[in-house]
Design a protein around this motif. Structure first.
Motif, PDB file in Angstrom:
ATOM      1  N   UNK A 131       0.824  -1.213   0.000  1.00  0.00           N
ATOM      2  CA  UNK A 131       0.000   0.000   0.000  1.00  0.00           C
ATOM      3  C   UNK A 131       0.853   1.256   0.000  1.00  0.00           C
ATOM      4  N   UNK A 132       1.997   1.213   0.689  1.00  0.00           N
ATOM      5  CA  UNK A 132       2.897   2.369   0.695  1.00  0.00           C
ATOM      6  C   UNK A 132       3.475   2.606  -0.694  1.00  0.00           C
ATOM      7  N   UNK A 133       3.839   1.521  -1.384  1.00  0.00           N
ATOM      8  CA  UNK A 133       4.328   1.662  -2.761  1.00  0.00           C
ATOM      9  C   UNK A 133       3.243   2.257  -3.651  1.00  0.00           C
ATOM     10  N   UNK A 134       2.022   1.718  -3.531  1.00  0.00           N
ATOM     11  CA  UNK A 134       0.915   2.195  -4.358  1.00  0.00           C
ATOM     12  C   UNK A 134       0.624   3.669  -4.118  1.00  0.00           C
ATOM     13  N   UNK A 177      15.820  13.145   1.843  1.00  0.00           N
ATOM     14  CA  UNK A 177      15.776  13.925   3.079  1.00  0.00           C
ATOM     15  C   UNK A 177      14.606  13.476   3.945  1.00  0.00           C
ATOM     16  N   UNK A 178      13.462  13.220   3.314  1.00  0.00           N
ATOM     17  CA  UNK A 178      12.312  12.726   4.063  1.00  0.00           C
ATOM     18  C   UNK A 178      12.535  11.326   4.602  1.00  0.00           C
ATOM     19  N   UNK A 179      13.260  10.512   3.845  1.00  0.00           N
ATOM     20  CA  UNK A 179      13.549   9.136   4.252  1.00  0.00           C
ATOM     21  C   UNK A 179      14.368   9.104   5.537  1.00  0.00           C
ATOM     22  N   UNK A 180      15.242  10.071   5.707  1.00  0.00           N
ATOM     23  CA  UNK A 180      16.115  10.108   6.882  1.00  0.00           C
ATOM     24  C   UNK A 180      15.583  11.031   7.975  1.00  0.00           C
ATOM     25  N   UNK A 181      14.430  11.636   7.741  1.00  0.00           N
ATOM     26  CA  UNK A 181      13.895  12.565   8.740  1.00  0.00           C
ATOM     27  C   UNK A 181      13.194  11.788   9.859  1.00  0.00           C
ATOM     28  N   UNK A 228       9.521   9.658   3.823  1.00  0.00           N
ATOM     29  CA  UNK A 228       9.176   9.301   5.211  1.00  0.00           C
ATOM     30  C   UNK A 228       8.322   8.040   5.239  1.00  0.00           C
ATOM     31  N   UNK A 229       7.347   7.957   4.326  1.00  0.00           N
ATOM     32  CA  UNK A 229       6.472   6.787   4.289  1.00  0.00           C
ATOM     33  C   UNK A 229       7.270   5.520   3.993  1.00  0.00           C
ATOM     34  N   UNK A 232       9.504   0.357   6.076  1.00  0.00           N
ATOM     35  CA  UNK A 232      10.632  -0.554   5.907  1.00  0.00           C
ATOM     36  C   UNK A 232      10.952  -0.843   4.461  1.00  0.00           C
ATOM     37  N   UNK A 233      10.719   0.152   3.594  1.00  0.00           N
ATOM     38  CA  UNK A 233      10.935  -0.016   2.157  1.00  0.00           C
ATOM     39  C   UNK A 233      12.142   0.782   1.691  1.00  0.00           C
ATOM     40  N   UNK A 234      12.751   0.320   0.612  1.00  0.00           N
ATOM     41  CA  UNK A 234      13.743   1.137  -0.062  1.00  0.00           C
ATOM     42  C   UNK A 234      13.051   2.360  -0.671  1.00  0.00           C
TER      43      UNK A 234
END
Length: 345
Positions: free
Chosen positions: A241-244, A275-279, A318-319, A324-326
């Motif tokens: 769902x996060x990918x979608x 930046x959002x991924x590491x926030x 961030x999502x 837990x996704x790349x």
């Protein structure tokens, strides 16, 4: 008949029980789905995620026999009264999709009993035809069916630790993400500059140059992405769902950027996404960022537009971290869909 389908060729249909007047569900139809509904006497809908027509009850047996079809005053929505067969209209196993009440403190109150177990009807790891997203590659294992059931209404609590800053792996990740997103944006620019409306809804949207419509769709998808993380908007599972929804948010952001004729180097979405991924943002801070994103994109000033795009792509990052996704996965999914449609090689 002069029904007004939207720019993607769809019209919303409210499904109502003919005997009790209970609203059972809302779904979308295209012209073909409506034709099949009228021809067969059973509801057919169009799945926006799978981009295909499906008949209600084709997996569950909970079909809907049509009693009457009504059109609203503006001819842009339908009300269909049905006999609900099998008892439950909702793919989550409830009589109606509206089985929760919104309370003043924003919590949900369950107001109906579940009539069937979705895992038993649709099988583990699958849902109804309307809700199943396109397959997407992932380097992470999906949770088991039991884990999905347990987490169905629980918000995501924590993100995995980011890789060490400045590492070789991080540099390679940034380069690959930039490559994917540049390829995507080039495709959208091509669809903007070449009228392929007959083959591509995206090209048609870009030809219409309607940023207000694009912004409205972005707002919807940002809300759905937030719902995935909060556990209130689930179809197949957290990661799928996060990918979608992440790819959908990226899609509308890219279309806004292309509509305003920004260059990729003007807004550098890969940097914002990482930046959002590491926030580390709380849920409240993420809501504020979502509102700031939409506010900035409502402007016509280039600096504000770039700010809004950056905030939007950061929410995708961030999502991905929380799921837990790349951070590569939403872009990979978008490119795969474009390949399937023959828009890129």
């Amino acid at each position: 008949m002069t029904l007004r389908f939207d720019r993607q060729g769809l019209i919303p249909a409210v499904i109502q029980d003919d005997e009790s007047n209970e609203v059972l569900m809302v779904a979308f139809m295209n012209e073909e789905a409506l034709r099949l509904t009228r021809q067969t006497g059973y509801t057919h809908f169009y799945s926006r995620s799978r981009q295909t027509i499906w008949r209600k009850g084709e997996q569950s047996g909970n079909a809907q026999q049509v009693r009457a079809i009504f059109v609203n005053c503006e001819e842009n929505s339908l009300l269909i009264r049905v006999v609900q067969q099998g008892g439950a209209a909702c793919h989550e196993g409830y009589r109606s999709c509206y089985y929760r009440r919104l309370l003043p403190d924003d919590r949900y109150e369950l107001v109906a009993a579940r009539l069937f177990d979705p895992a038993a009807v649709y099988g583990s790891g699958s849902t109804s035809p309307s809700q199943q997203p396109q397959p997407a590659s992932s380097n992470q294992a999906e949770p088991s069916a039991g884990a999905l059931a347990a987490e169905a209404h629980q918000p995501v609590q924590a993100a995995p630790p980011p890789p060490p800053g400045g590492s070789q792996a991080e540099a390679a990740l940034s380069q690959e993400l930039e490559r994917l997103l540049r390829q995507l944006y080039l495709a959208y620019q091509y669809l903007r500059d070449h009228d392929l409306s007959e083959q591509s809804h995206t090209s048609r949207l870009l030809q219409e140059h309607n940023p207000a419509y694009l912004l409205g769709r972005l707002a919807d998808e940002l809300q759905e992405l937030a719902g995935v993380l909060q556990g209130t908007h689930r179809h197949q599972g957290l990661q799928a769902d996060t990918i979608l929804e992440g790819s959908q948010v990226g899609y509308w952001l890219m279309l806004l950027a292309a509509t305003y004729r920004l260059q990729y180097d003007d807004f550098l979405p890969h940097q914002a996404l990482l930046a959002g991924y590491h926030s580390v943002l709380s849920e409240e801070q993420a809501i504020e960022q979502q509102q700031a994103c939409l506010s900035a994109l409502a402007s016509t000033e280039e600096a504000r537009l770039i700010e809004g795009l950056g905030l939007g792509f950061a929410l995708i990052g961030r999502a991905c971290a929380l799921a837990g996704l790349s951070p590569l996965e939403p872009a990979r999914d978008d490119l795969e869909q474009m390949r399937r449609k023959g828009l890129i090689s």
